[in-house]
Scaffold this motif. Structure first.
Motif, short mmCIF file in Angstrom:
data_model
loop_
_atom_site.label_atom_id
_atom_site.label_comp_id
_atom_site.label_asym_id
_atom_site.label_seq_id
_atom_site.Cartn_x
_atom_site.Cartn_y
_atom_site.Cartn_z
N GLN A 199 -0.87 4.13 6.49
CA GLN A 199 -0.98 4.67 7.85
C GLN A 199 0.29 4.44 8.65
O GLN A 199 0.68 5.29 9.45
CB GLN A 199 -2.16 4.05 8.58
CG GLN A 199 -3.51 4.50 8.10
CD GLN A 199 -4.60 3.91 8.98
OE1 GLN A 199 -4.68 4.22 10.16
NE2 GLN A 199 -5.41 3.04 8.40
N LEU A 220 -6.52 7.92 5.07
CA LEU A 220 -5.46 7.00 5.51
C LEU A 220 -4.13 7.73 5.71
O LEU A 220 -3.17 7.14 6.19
CB LEU A 220 -5.28 5.87 4.50
CG LEU A 220 -6.46 4.91 4.35
CD1 LEU A 220 -6.19 3.91 3.23
CD2 LEU A 220 -6.76 4.20 5.66
N LEU A 263 -3.14 4.27 14.37
CA LEU A 263 -3.58 3.49 13.21
C LEU A 263 -5.03 3.10 13.41
O LEU A 263 -5.42 2.73 14.53
CB LEU A 263 -2.77 2.20 13.05
CG LEU A 263 -1.28 2.28 12.78
CD1 LEU A 263 -0.71 0.88 12.63
CD2 LEU A 263 -0.99 3.10 11.56
#
Length: 143
Positions: free
Chosen positions: A2, A26, A109
């Motif tokens: 990420q 991700l 994130l």
């Protein structure tokens, strides 16, 4: 992964077929199923390989790098006779942690969590670290 995506990288990852959706979530653009394909036959001209496996996988990773590419390992130092290899050990870095915190706060994130254990179950949390193929972090909850 990420973090690399948040910084603008295009990511190719290796994962088993059962984890493909998780890994895509991700940020991976391309996923190579390491159980049925050899990644070195599927990708080429990679700028950076981040090795979390070592051994034969690390050795085969040299084949996918572009000229001048880097192989960074957190498992074992890469072959010293090959240019571009680095061994990486995490060290405390306040400014780096603050930047990661900002990325989480901004929604760039989303740290995946595998399991949360109360502090009283610290031994079980450490045991959970030993099992392979977790999908996220093991977290100790301190109330």
């Amino acid at each position: 992964m990420q973090v690399a995506v948040a910084l603008g990288a295009s990511v190719t990852a290796t994962a088993g077929a059962e984890a493909a959706d998780f890994v895509r979530g991700l940020g991976a653009e391309q996923i190579v199923d390491y159980r049925s394909e050899r990644f070195e036959e599927q990708v080429k001209d990679i700028d950076l390989v981040f090795d979390t496996v070592g051994g034969d996988t690390q050795e085969r990773s040299w084949q996918v790098l572009r000229p001048g590419g880097r192989l960074v390992s957190i498992v074992a130092p890469p072959d010293a006779t090959k240019e571009g290899g680095r061994f990486f050990v995490v060290e405390p870095d306040r400014s780096g942690l603050e930047e990661l915190s900002r990325l989480v706060a901004d929604g760039e994130l989303t740290p995946p969590v595998d399991r949360v254990f109360p502090l009283a179950e610290t031994a079980q949390a450490y045991a959970a670290l030993e099992r392979g193929h977790r999908r996220g972090k093991i977290v100790l909850h301190v109330s």
